[in-house]
Design a protein around this motif. Sequence first.
Motif, PDB file in Angstrom:
ATOM      1  N   ARG A 291     -39.941  71.052  12.091  1.00 31.97           N
ATOM      2  CA  ARG A 291     -39.590  71.897  10.951  1.00 31.97           C
ATOM      3  C   ARG A 291     -39.720  71.127   9.641  1.00 31.97           C
ATOM      4  O   ARG A 291     -40.265  71.637   8.650  1.00 31.97           O
ATOM      5  CB  ARG A 291     -38.166  72.425  11.126  1.00 31.97           C
ATOM      6  N   ASN A 292     -39.253  69.893   9.623  1.00 35.53           N
ATOM      7  CA  ASN A 292     -39.370  69.068   8.412  1.00 35.53           C
ATOM      8  C   ASN A 292     -40.797  68.557   8.218  1.00 35.53           C
ATOM      9  O   ASN A 292     -41.311  68.512   7.103  1.00 35.53           O
ATOM     10  CB  ASN A 292     -38.403  67.892   8.485  1.00 35.53           C
ATOM     11  N   ALA A 293     -41.447  68.188   9.340  1.00 33.93           N
ATOM     12  CA  ALA A 293     -42.814  67.671   9.247  1.00 33.93           C
ATOM     13  C   ALA A 293     -43.766  68.742   8.739  1.00 33.93           C
ATOM     14  O   ALA A 293     -44.711  68.439   7.996  1.00 33.93           O
ATOM     15  CB  ALA A 293     -43.266  67.166  10.618  1.00 33.93           C
ATOM     16  N   GLU A 294     -43.538  69.998   9.120  1.00 29.92           N
ATOM     17  CA  GLU A 294     -44.463  71.059   8.708  1.00 29.92           C
ATOM     18  C   GLU A 294     -44.470  71.219   7.192  1.00 29.92           C
ATOM     19  O   GLU A 294     -45.521  71.475   6.590  1.00 29.92           O
ATOM     20  CB  GLU A 294     -44.106  72.386   9.374  1.00 29.92           C
ATOM     21  N   ILE A 295     -43.321  71.064   6.559  1.00 34.67           N
ATOM     22  CA  ILE A 295     -43.293  71.173   5.098  1.00 34.67           C
ATOM     23  C   ILE A 295     -44.142  70.077   4.470  1.00 34.67           C
ATOM     24  O   ILE A 295     -44.900  70.318   3.521  1.00 34.67           O
ATOM     25  CB  ILE A 295     -41.842  71.119   4.584  1.00 34.67           C
TER      26      ILE A 295
ATOM     27  N   LYS B  66     -35.473  70.102  23.074  1.00 37.85           N
ATOM     28  CA  LYS B  66     -35.992  71.198  22.252  1.00 37.85           C
ATOM     29  C   LYS B  66     -35.482  71.093  20.828  1.00 37.85           C
ATOM     30  O   LYS B  66     -36.246  71.250  19.859  1.00 37.85           O
ATOM     31  CB  LYS B  66     -35.601  72.548  22.858  1.00 37.85           C
ATOM     32  N   GLU B  67     -34.208  70.814  20.675  1.00 39.60           N
ATOM     33  CA  GLU B  67     -33.627  70.689  19.343  1.00 39.60           C
ATOM     34  C   GLU B  67     -34.278  69.541  18.572  1.00 39.60           C
ATOM     35  O   GLU B  67     -34.628  69.684  17.400  1.00 39.60           O
ATOM     36  CB  GLU B  67     -32.118  70.455  19.452  1.00 39.60           C
ATOM     37  N   LYS B  68     -34.453  68.418  19.212  1.00 40.42           N
ATOM     38  CA  LYS B  68     -35.043  67.257  18.542  1.00 40.42           C
ATOM     39  C   LYS B  68     -36.481  67.537  18.128  1.00 40.42           C
ATOM     40  O   LYS B  68     -36.887  67.238  16.995  1.00 40.42           O
ATOM     41  CB  LYS B  68     -34.985  66.038  19.457  1.00 40.42           C
ATOM     42  N   VAL B  69     -37.252  68.099  19.053  1.00 41.15           N
ATOM     43  CA  VAL B  69     -38.659  68.392  18.760  1.00 41.15           C
ATOM     44  C   VAL B  69     -38.785  69.404  17.629  1.00 41.15           C
ATOM     45  O   VAL B  69     -39.548  69.199  16.670  1.00 41.15           O
ATOM     46  CB  VAL B  69     -39.377  68.921  20.029  1.00 41.15           C
ATOM     47  N   GLU B  70     -38.027  70.495  17.715  1.00 37.90           N
ATOM     48  CA  GLU B  70     -38.172  71.552  16.719  1.00 37.90           C
ATOM     49  C   GLU B  70     -37.609  71.151  15.370  1.00 37.90           C
ATOM     50  O   GLU B  70     -38.168  71.526  14.328  1.00 37.90           O
ATOM     51  CB  GLU B  70     -37.519  72.839  17.228  1.00 37.90           C
ATOM     52  N   ASN B  71     -36.511  70.421  15.353  1.00 44.59           N
ATOM     53  CA  ASN B  71     -35.972  69.958  14.069  1.00 44.59           C
ATOM     54  C   ASN B  71     -36.929  68.985  13.393  1.00 44.59           C
ATOM     55  O   ASN B  71     -37.129  69.035  12.178  1.00 44.59           O
ATOM     56  CB  ASN B  71     -34.607  69.292  14.273  1.00 44.59           C
TER      57      ASN B  71
ATOM     58  N   TRP C 124     -45.383  81.992   7.612  1.00 40.97           N
ATOM     59  CA  TRP C 124     -44.939  81.584   8.943  1.00 40.97           C
ATOM     60  C   TRP C 124     -46.193  81.171   9.686  1.00 40.97           C
ATOM     61  O   TRP C 124     -47.102  81.982   9.902  1.00 40.97           O
ATOM     62  CB  TRP C 124     -44.217  82.715   9.674  1.00 40.97           C
ATOM     63  N   THR C 125     -46.289  79.905  10.072  1.00 37.40           N
ATOM     64  CA  THR C 125     -47.524  79.370  10.640  1.00 37.40           C
ATOM     65  C   THR C 125     -47.974  80.165  11.853  1.00 37.40           C
ATOM     66  O   THR C 125     -49.169  80.437  12.030  1.00 37.40           O
ATOM     67  CB  THR C 125     -47.345  77.881  11.003  1.00 37.40           C
TER      68      THR C 125
END
Length: 525
Positions: free
Chosen positions: A466-470, A458-463, A220-221
């Motif tokens: 979440r994919n970009a972090e991988i 918030k939903e757009k940024v976090e979603n 977990w970053t």
Amino acid sequence: MFMKRKARVLSVLFLGILLYAAAAGKKSGFPEEENSREEVTITWFVAEEGYSKVWDPQNHTGDAKILRNTGVNLELTSGDLTDLDALIATDALPDLITVEAGAAERFLIEDSGMAAPLEPLFETYAKDANIPESMKEWYRNKDGNWYSIASYYYGPERVNSEYGGYLGTHNSNYVRSDLLEEIGVPVKSLETKEGALEALRAAKKLTWQGQEIIPFSGWWTRNFAEQFGMQVEDENGNYLSKYRQPEWLEALQFGNQLYREGLMLPEEFTESLNQRRKQVQAGRVFFCTGYSNVQEAKDLLQSANPDAQMMYAGHIRGAEGKKPNLKSVPSGGWTVTMVRADAEPMDRIISFIAYMVSEEATLDAAPAIGADTWELIDQRCVRKESVRREFEENYEKASEKYFMNLEFFVDWTIIQRYQTRQERQNAKKEYIGCEIYDSKAADAAAAVSADSGMLEIKEKVENFYRNAEIEILTCGSQEECASKYQEALKEMERLGLKELEAYESTQYQKAKEKIEGIRKNTVPE
């Protein structure tokens, strides 16, 4: 995911418009209670997917003790938030409703008149109920009423040396001590990135009981950014966005190195918490971050294999050698429990809650303790020797017999108050050399209300993140990792990150002011 959650929240808002101590008493040191009232049944819905408990006072020590002391039987059902939405829509709420503290359904039930204001009820039926005043204030509704009782709430009345409570964190590292000894690495070396990498590389070559060892689990970053010293506010008390902190990038690059060297497996990004715990229980995990990942799994592992101990392994410091700055456990509480406005019999329901928030019942209900398992010796909760042997012989069987799985009123500061000297020392040694900050303001900053206009951003940024972090964690080099991180920030800004950060900063300051006001009003000078 975004559309599904948004649709659920909108449906909840639409609904809102449409709807308005006995057997162990003398031994434990707590007063013995007797119940001669007629038995009643209280219905209770727990909005936690995967939660299950069968009420069984004939065979379970905790259930039997509750029935003896209160005359109450529980009819428990559970499901996810969609199931709760259906109960709300059909006006079929049970007597008690438990939901995560930040869920939109909590506010809907409170705001629409479906929950009973608790202060007049406790004043009438249980005036001396053991509930901190600061909890009432933290959860006070905008209409002036208090509706929700939180589990795992940490208030200023009890988080102090006089009472005995203290803030803890779930951000700690754990390692298999037997395997660490096998590779000849001292545990102290795990507190640097270089030492941790050396140990993980050696562990990669190990097998145990015919199984290949997973070197690292529990990414977990945020955990690593905090271990590296990331702050939540600057020296002037201004809120700092986690995504823009240098320790956040440092954590991503460390995770990227773990991945590129095969020390963190691809499954890390897809397996569930339950799957990870099963890997720990099976003995496959060498090093793991986050208490929630090891919890009971480490005890089950050691019960089956006494030498296979998952021990505390400190915190990894970053390149600057900063002191770890760790977010506390969610100090505002985990779940809240409300009472349906027209529940009956109300006197018995409130009396039941008053019993469950008592110190004795709290010790019984707390995870890893259990009813009829302990006694008070010199004001310390000590496990009975006969029970200790049962857990050593078969931890899983003993846990089924004693653990109540009813922790929705538990106040962990009570557990801390009655810890033995050794337990307290073991717990506090995990925080030596670290700073732990109260999570309430940071959690409030992250909680975006459905009517704020920020939920979609918030939903757009976090979603997206979440994919970009991988992609960032799995790229081919440290340089590419940094480049992809900067690209992700630019896209997040395009999606509204700056507006979200401004909103979070405002919420953070409001929460700090509220916390200070509560402290002044509930803690004598």
